[in-house]
Enzyme design. Structure first.
Site, PDB file in Angstrom:
ATOM      1  N   HIS A   5       4.935  -7.014  15.481  1.00 55.94           N
ATOM      2  CA  HIS A   5       4.971  -6.401  14.154  1.00 55.94           C
ATOM      3  C   HIS A   5       5.168  -4.897  14.177  1.00 55.94           C
ATOM      4  O   HIS A   5       5.231  -4.262  13.115  1.00 55.94           O
ATOM      5  CB  HIS A   5       3.646  -6.707  13.425  1.00 55.94           C
ATOM      6  CG  HIS A   5       3.251  -8.133  13.521  1.00 55.94           C
ATOM      7  ND1 HIS A   5       2.365  -8.594  14.465  1.00 55.94           N
ATOM      8  CD2 HIS A   5       3.662  -9.217  12.824  1.00 55.94           C
ATOM      9  CE1 HIS A   5       2.233  -9.909  14.339  1.00 55.94           C
ATOM     10  NE2 HIS A   5       3.002 -10.311  13.363  1.00 55.94           N
ATOM     11  N   GLY A  21      -2.486   0.678   1.976  1.00 61.39           N
ATOM     12  CA  GLY A  21      -1.885  -0.657   1.941  1.00 61.39           C
ATOM     13  C   GLY A  21      -0.375  -0.593   1.784  1.00 61.39           C
ATOM     14  O   GLY A  21       0.371  -1.322   2.439  1.00 61.39           O
ATOM     15  N   ARG A  25       3.436   4.513   0.244  1.00 62.17           N
ATOM     16  CA  ARG A  25       2.328   5.475   0.209  1.00 62.17           C
ATOM     17  C   ARG A  25       2.206   6.144   1.589  1.00 62.17           C
ATOM     18  O   ARG A  25       1.981   7.354   1.685  1.00 62.17           O
ATOM     19  CB  ARG A  25       1.032   4.764  -0.156  1.00 62.17           C
ATOM     20  CG  ARG A  25      -0.170   5.658  -0.229  1.00 62.17           C
ATOM     21  CD  ARG A  25      -0.255   6.461  -1.486  1.00 62.17           C
ATOM     22  NE  ARG A  25      -0.556   5.616  -2.621  1.00 62.17           N
ATOM     23  CZ  ARG A  25      -0.754   6.065  -3.851  1.00 62.17           C
ATOM     24  NH1 ARG A  25      -0.664   7.354  -4.110  1.00 62.17           N
ATOM     25  NH2 ARG A  25      -1.035   5.238  -4.836  1.00 62.17           N
ATOM     26  N   ARG A  44       9.555  -5.125   9.269  1.00 63.70           N
ATOM     27  CA  ARG A  44       9.083  -5.662   7.974  1.00 63.70           C
ATOM     28  C   ARG A  44       8.805  -4.571   6.938  1.00 63.70           C
ATOM     29  O   ARG A  44       8.011  -4.769   6.019  1.00 63.70           O
ATOM     30  CB  ARG A  44       7.803  -6.492   8.159  1.00 63.70           C
ATOM     31  CG  ARG A  44       8.038  -7.811   8.848  1.00 63.70           C
ATOM     32  CD  ARG A  44       6.760  -8.551   9.094  1.00 63.70           C
ATOM     33  NE  ARG A  44       7.027  -9.781   9.810  1.00 63.70           N
ATOM     34  CZ  ARG A  44       7.015 -10.993   9.254  1.00 63.70           C
ATOM     35  NH1 ARG A  44       6.747 -11.134   7.991  1.00 63.70           N
ATOM     36  NH2 ARG A  44       7.266 -12.055   9.984  1.00 63.70           N
ATOM     37  N   ARG A  88      -9.202   3.439   6.277  1.00 61.75           N
ATOM     38  CA  ARG A  88      -8.416   2.833   5.189  1.00 61.75           C
ATOM     39  C   ARG A  88      -8.530   3.707   3.945  1.00 61.75           C
ATOM     40  O   ARG A  88      -9.642   4.114   3.570  1.00 61.75           O
ATOM     41  CB  ARG A  88      -8.926   1.426   4.905  1.00 61.75           C
ATOM     42  CG  ARG A  88      -8.490   0.861   3.580  1.00 61.75           C
ATOM     43  CD  ARG A  88      -8.605  -0.634   3.463  1.00 61.75           C
ATOM     44  NE  ARG A  88      -8.696  -1.092   2.094  1.00 61.75           N
ATOM     45  CZ  ARG A  88      -7.718  -1.068   1.184  1.00 61.75           C
ATOM     46  NH1 ARG A  88      -6.548  -0.564   1.506  1.00 61.75           N
ATOM     47  NH2 ARG A  88      -7.901  -1.518  -0.042  1.00 61.75           N
ATOM     48  N   VAL A  89      -7.385   4.002   3.331  1.00 64.70           N
ATOM     49  CA  VAL A  89      -7.371   4.737   2.064  1.00 64.70           C
ATOM     50  C   VAL A  89      -6.690   3.842   1.038  1.00 64.70           C
ATOM     51  O   VAL A  89      -5.492   3.612   1.107  1.00 64.70           O
ATOM     52  CB  VAL A  89      -6.657   6.111   2.191  1.00 64.70           C
ATOM     53  CG1 VAL A  89      -7.575   7.146   2.816  1.00 64.70           C
ATOM     54  CG2 VAL A  89      -5.367   6.032   3.000  1.00 64.70           C
ATOM     55  N   GLY A  90      -7.481   3.302   0.126  1.00 60.13           N
ATOM     56  CA  GLY A  90      -6.922   2.323  -0.792  1.00 60.13           C
ATOM     57  C   GLY A  90      -7.456   2.457  -2.197  1.00 60.13           C
ATOM     58  O   GLY A  90      -8.132   3.424  -2.544  1.00 60.13           O
ATOM     59  N   SER A  91      -7.141   1.436  -3.000  1.00 58.56           N
ATOM     60  CA  SER A  91      -7.642   1.406  -4.372  1.00 58.56           C
ATOM     61  C   SER A  91      -8.524   0.176  -4.538  1.00 58.56           C
ATOM     62  O   SER A  91      -8.475  -0.748  -3.713  1.00 58.56           O
ATOM     63  CB  SER A  91      -6.492   1.391  -5.371  1.00 58.56           C
ATOM     64  OG  SER A  91      -5.705   0.248  -5.149  1.00 58.56           O
ATOM     65  N   GLU A 180     -11.777  -5.040  -3.419  1.00 55.75           N
ATOM     66  CA  GLU A 180     -10.456  -4.757  -2.839  1.00 55.75           C
ATOM     67  C   GLU A 180     -10.111  -5.947  -1.944  1.00 55.75           C
ATOM     68  O   GLU A 180     -10.790  -6.975  -2.033  1.00 55.75           O
ATOM     69  CB  GLU A 180     -10.448  -3.402  -2.108  1.00 55.75           C
ATOM     70  CG  GLU A 180     -11.549  -3.230  -1.081  1.00 55.75           C
ATOM     71  CD  GLU A 180     -11.213  -3.748   0.296  1.00 55.75           C
ATOM     72  OE1 GLU A 180     -10.482  -3.061   1.016  1.00 55.75           O
ATOM     73  OE2 GLU A 180     -11.721  -4.832   0.684  1.00 55.75           O
ATOM     74  N   MET A 181      -9.086  -5.836  -1.095  1.00 54.52           N
ATOM     75  CA  MET A 181      -8.617  -7.051  -0.429  1.00 54.52           C
ATOM     76  C   MET A 181      -8.364  -6.923   1.085  1.00 54.52           C
ATOM     77  O   MET A 181      -7.772  -7.834   1.673  1.00 54.52           O
ATOM     78  CB  MET A 181      -7.338  -7.552  -1.128  1.00 54.52           C
ATOM     79  CG  MET A 181      -7.537  -7.771  -2.611  1.00 54.52           C
ATOM     80  SD  MET A 181      -6.134  -8.504  -3.439  1.00 54.52           S
ATOM     81  CE  MET A 181      -6.294 -10.187  -2.904  1.00 54.52           C
ATOM     82  N   GLU A 182      -8.784  -5.835   1.704  1.00 52.27           N
ATOM     83  CA  GLU A 182      -8.406  -5.639   3.117  1.00 52.27           C
ATOM     84  C   GLU A 182      -9.526  -5.252   4.082  1.00 52.27           C
ATOM     85  O   GLU A 182      -9.438  -5.539   5.280  1.00 52.27           O
ATOM     86  CB  GLU A 182      -7.324  -4.536   3.220  1.00 52.27           C
ATOM     87  CG  GLU A 182      -5.963  -4.908   2.690  1.00 52.27           C
ATOM     88  CD  GLU A 182      -5.857  -4.768   1.173  1.00 52.27           C
ATOM     89  OE1 GLU A 182      -6.664  -4.008   0.595  1.00 52.27           O
ATOM     90  OE2 GLU A 182      -4.995  -5.423   0.568  1.00 52.27           O
ATOM     91  N   SER A 204      -9.170   2.181  -9.410  1.00 49.87           N
ATOM     92  CA  SER A 204      -7.901   2.234 -10.160  1.00 49.87           C
ATOM     93  C   SER A 204      -7.898   1.284 -11.350  1.00 49.87           C
ATOM     94  O   SER A 204      -6.977   1.307 -12.166  1.00 49.87           O
ATOM     95  CB  SER A 204      -6.741   1.874  -9.239  1.00 49.87           C
ATOM     96  OG  SER A 204      -6.899   0.543  -8.778  1.00 49.87           O
ATOM     97  N   ASP A 205      -8.914   0.403 -11.419  1.00 47.97           N
ATOM     98  CA  ASP A 205      -8.992  -0.515 -12.558  1.00 47.97           C
ATOM     99  C   ASP A 205     -10.419  -1.039 -12.725  1.00 47.97           C
ATOM    100  O   ASP A 205     -11.236  -0.920 -11.820  1.00 47.97           O
ATOM    101  CB  ASP A 205      -7.994  -1.669 -12.413  1.00 47.97           C
ATOM    102  CG  ASP A 205      -8.211  -2.485 -11.156  1.00 47.97           C
ATOM    103  OD1 ASP A 205      -7.855  -2.005 -10.064  1.00 47.97           O
ATOM    104  OD2 ASP A 205      -8.771  -3.591 -11.263  1.00 47.97           O
ATOM    105  N   ARG A 218      -3.198   7.503 -11.427  1.00 49.50           N
ATOM    106  CA  ARG A 218      -3.390   6.848 -10.131  1.00 49.50           C
ATOM    107  C   ARG A 218      -3.010   7.806  -8.996  1.00 49.50           C
ATOM    108  O   ARG A 218      -3.731   7.957  -8.023  1.00 49.50           O
ATOM    109  CB  ARG A 218      -2.477   5.620 -10.095  1.00 49.50           C
ATOM    110  CG  ARG A 218      -2.864   4.538  -9.145  1.00 49.50           C
ATOM    111  CD  ARG A 218      -1.841   3.438  -9.283  1.00 49.50           C
ATOM    112  NE  ARG A 218      -2.341   2.308 -10.029  1.00 49.50           N
ATOM    113  CZ  ARG A 218      -2.798   1.202  -9.464  1.00 49.50           C
ATOM    114  NH1 ARG A 218      -2.794   1.080  -8.156  1.00 49.50           N
ATOM    115  NH2 ARG A 218      -3.238   0.214 -10.172  1.00 49.50           N
TER     116      ARG A 218
HETATM  117  N1  ADE Z   1      -7.305  -3.283  -5.668  1.00 44.57           N
HETATM  118  C1  ADE Z   1      -7.290  -2.505  -6.766  1.00 44.57           C
HETATM  119  N2  ADE Z   1      -7.787  -3.160  -7.821  1.00 44.57           N
HETATM  120  C2  ADE Z   1      -8.118  -4.409  -7.384  1.00 44.57           C
HETATM  121  C3  ADE Z   1      -8.683  -5.542  -7.987  1.00 44.57           C
HETATM  122  N3  ADE Z   1      -8.979  -5.540  -9.278  1.00 44.57           N
HETATM  123  N4  ADE Z   1      -8.885  -6.642  -7.231  1.00 44.57           N
HETATM  124  C4  ADE Z   1      -8.566  -6.630  -5.934  1.00 44.57           C
HETATM  125  N5  ADE Z   1      -8.030  -5.593  -5.301  1.00 44.57           N
HETATM  126  C5  ADE Z   1      -7.812  -4.482  -6.021  1.00 44.57           C
END
Ligand code: ADE
Length: 235
Positions: A5, A21, A25, A44, A88-91, A180-182, A204-205, A218
């Site tokens: 990868h 992610g 970015r 990829r 990790r820098v994410g939302s 979040e998811m990671e 972010s939400d 954002r």
């Molecule tokens: N990343 C940002 N917002 C999210 C959410 N609502 N659920 C999962 N991952 C996210």
């Protein structure tokens, strides 16, 4: 040397890696903040760059979305490229009522609906945690910069769209801050290999209220977290 990868050679990647992610970015971070940035991976389109930030060699590697993707890229960075530290820098979506849009969350510990930990065949449950020194330094930087932040438990979920409407809300009673998811894959890989990991997230939400940030907002709020992460990487 390369992996299925990542086409980078070992020498191409720094010991410390910032991990958003989104590949674009990663490109934006490299182009905005790193001097002499070189792109080492386009496989990829999971873009990765290495350059200098205030004299310190830093890489920025995108992880993609979800536990499986983070599992692959962080494993290869730690195991095959001798990376020591991944930030990790994410939302994230807020779960706790105490969080507002744009707040930063430092993931001290994680809970999950993912089966990732089952691979270790443990005789009980496992608690993935961040590296303590990274948490300490990150909170010091947040204080210094006057950033509105919280440190606590983050939910890593495999499910963005789910059949069960109030699945996320059920974590609230355990004081889980956001979803979040990671991060789960990152913290587990770090623990398994004796490496260091930290997750920094910008809210972010607010899924429980159906609210989400505008694109402009954002970008601005992500910058606060990112500049703190770069300062952390520099230390
Ligand atoms: N990343 C940002 N917002 C999210 C959410 N609502 N659920 C999962 N991952 C996210």
């Amino acid at each position: 040397m390369s992996t299925p990868h990542n086409e980078a050679q070992k020498k191409d990647i720094a010991k410390i890696v910032l991990m958003p992610g989104d590949p674009l970015r990663a490109k934006l971070i490299a182009e905005t903040y790193l001097e002499d940035a070189v792109c080492y991976n386009t496989v990829r389109n999971m873009l990765g760059y290495t350059g200098n930030y205030k004299g310190k060699r830093i890489s920025v590697q995108s992880s993609g979305m979800g536990v499986p993707s983070m599992g692959i890229y962080s494993m290869e960075l730690y195991r095959d490229y001798d990376v020591d530290t991944i930030i990790r820098v994410g939302s994230a979506g807020a779960i706790s009522d105490s969080l507002s849009m744009g707040d930063v969350v430092i993931g001290m510990g994680l809970c999950t609906d993912s089966a990732y930990v089952s691979q270790y065949n443990l005789p009980g449950t496992y608690t993935p945690v961040a590296d303590f020194n990274l948490v300490k330094l990150a909170t010091e930087i947040m204080e210094e910069r006057g950033v509105s932040y919280q440190t606590g438990v983050v939910l890593t979920s495999d499910l963005f769209y789910t059949d069960e409407k109030d699945a996320v809300a059920r974590w609230k009673k355990m004081n889980v801050l956001c979803v979040e998811m990671e991060s789960l894959a990152l913290y587990c890989n770090a623990a398994r290999l004796g490496k260091r990991a930290l997750t920094m997230l910008t809210i972010s939400d607010i899924p429980l209220k159906g609210e989400a940030m505008e694109a402009d907002e954002r970008r601005t709020s992500f910058t606060v977290m990112l500049e703190s992460a770069l300062r952390l990487a520099e230390k």
